[in-house]
Design a protein around this motif. Structure first.
Motif, mmCIF file in Angstrom:
data_model
loop_
_atom_site.group_PDB
_atom_site.id
_atom_site.type_symbol
_atom_site.label_atom_id
_atom_site.label_comp_id
_atom_site.label_asym_id
_atom_site.label_seq_id
_atom_site.Cartn_x
_atom_site.Cartn_y
_atom_site.Cartn_z
ATOM 1 N N ARG A 58 0.850 -1.190 0.000
ATOM 2 C CA ARG A 58 0.000 0.000 0.000
ATOM 3 C C ARG A 58 0.885 1.239 0.000
ATOM 4 N NH1 ARG A 58 -5.312 -0.186 2.238
ATOM 5 N NH2 ARG A 58 -6.418 -1.946 1.299
ATOM 6 N N ASN A 60 -0.653 4.226 0.745
ATOM 7 C CA ASN A 60 -1.414 5.151 1.598
ATOM 8 C C ASN A 60 -1.574 6.517 0.923
ATOM 9 O OD1 ASN A 60 -1.694 3.173 3.466
ATOM 10 N ND2 ASN A 60 -0.554 4.172 5.083
ATOM 11 N N ALA A 88 -9.074 12.740 3.706
ATOM 12 C CA ALA A 88 -8.128 11.637 3.500
ATOM 13 C C ALA A 88 -7.112 11.567 4.636
ATOM 14 C CB ALA A 88 -7.417 11.817 2.158
ATOM 15 N N TYR A 93 -4.389 8.857 4.965
ATOM 16 C CA TYR A 93 -3.984 8.872 3.564
ATOM 17 C C TYR A 93 -3.541 10.276 3.143
ATOM 18 C CZ TYR A 93 -5.798 4.186 2.675
ATOM 19 O OH TYR A 93 -6.006 2.834 2.685
ATOM 20 N N ASP A 117 -3.195 4.058 -4.074
ATOM 21 C CA ASP A 117 -4.039 2.896 -3.779
ATOM 22 C C ASP A 117 -5.418 3.018 -4.407
ATOM 23 O OD1 ASP A 117 -1.980 1.906 -2.165
ATOM 24 O OD2 ASP A 117 -2.740 2.971 -0.404
#
Length: 337
Positions: A58, A60, A88, A93, A117
């Protein structure tokens, strides 16, 4: 820079234990987890983003595709972008902002590179060239906008069809019968941008039901362009008493030109704007308006995307109901006053 090994030494555990605490891949006792977290706090350790991405598959990161075109009102687009970024971050994120007019190439770049992602796409056209690629990838995505075919997609937007209908209903209730729509720049309609097309469809459909005559004229915005557009409107429909403006850069020029012609707002002419509240309340006449819910749109888009990333999201269309706020720019049509 503090290393993972130094955190492990400080906490009295192995480096792998620290890694498991960070990734959550294995169950760690509450006491051990607390010691590791305290050591991370004391030492000020920050996991390396690249290493973390390799370990978890990932990044992120969420990619936000927001083509910044000269014919669009950039402040609204950026307000939505800020809402996406803020939401986010609350979920851990970061946001990668893609502002070029790359179309499908941008989607291919994201899906093929592992840069992000998931994706959020803005400036959605009715027959958007990016959509077949989205439907063909497993990478989660959300549209802020509504294409003609929403199958296999998650979309979040203001209900622009209902917005157009609401404007028609308000003017009809005040006795107006001839109304003009001052729209976005011609290029916006040439691209068949969803929000502009759907507003117009909703307004025209409801106007037919209410017996209103509608004249739609795209406008580049600015004083000179608005002057030509307004002259054309009154030349073709001299009895026009109601205006719906879906073009923020045309709002103040329209009000100034009406004053120059001796047409008082709202005594002679009523004006409704589809715009941010800030534009409506700061205009030279406080405008009756339907607000663009930028914060809500951005937040909903992120929440649906996170649900998909966590494996429990589903494809759906979320339309935010419009709200019309009556201010000083609308009143009874002159014949009905």
């Amino acid at each position: 820079m503090v290393t993972l090994a130094e955190v492990a030494q400080h906490a009295g555990v192995s480096a792998s234990t620290v890694s498991y605490v960070l990734s959550g891949k294995r169950s760690i006792s509450a006491g051990t987890r607390q010691r590791v977290e305290e050591s991370i706090q004391v030492l000020g350790y920050h996991p390396n983003a690249g290493a973390r991405a390799l370990a978890s598959s990932r990044s992120n990161i969420i990619a936000l595709m927001i083509p910044l075109r000269t014919d669009m009102y950039v402040p609204v687009m950026m307000e939505i972008a800020i809402a996406v970024t803020t939401s986010a971050r609350s979920h851990g994120y970061d946001v990668l902002l893609l502002t070029g007019e790359e179309g499908p190439d941008a989607v291919r770049r994201i899906t093929g590179s592992g840069l992000a992602d998931a994706m959020i796409l803005m400036d959605v056209e009715l027959d958007d060239e990016r959509l077949p690629l989205l439907r063909g990838t497993e990478q989660p995505s959300v549209l802020i906008g509504l294409p003609a075919d929403t199958s296999g997609l998650t979309c979040v937007d203001l209900d622009f069809g209902a917005t157009g209908a609401l404007c028609a209903e308000h003017l009809a209730m005040l006795g107006h019968r001839d109304i003009a729509v001052i729209g976005e720049a011609p290029a916006v309609y040439e691209r068949h941008t969803g929000f502009a097309e759907r507003t117009l469809d909703g307004l025209r459909s409801r106007s037919r039901e209410l017996g209103l005559r509608v004249l739609h004229r795209p406008c580049e915005g600015g004083f000179d362009a608005m002057s030509l557009t307004l002259a054309r409107v009154f030349d073709e429909r001299p009895g026009t008493t109601g205006f719906v403006v879906q073009n923020e850069s045309a709002v103040e020029p329209l009000l100034a030109l009406l004053r120059r012609q001796g047409r008082a707002v709202p005594e002679d002419v009523s004006v409704i704007a589809i715009c941010p509240d800030q534009v409506a309340v700061q205009a030279s006449v406080r405008l009756t308006s339907v607000a663009i819910p930028a914060q809500e749109m951005g937040r909903h888009a992120v929440e649906h995307l996170i649900a998909k990333l966590e494996g429990h999201g589903k494809d759906e269309v979320v339309l935010i109901a419009p709200e019309l706020t009556v201010r000083a720019s609308t009143g009874p049509a002159p014949a009905a006053a």
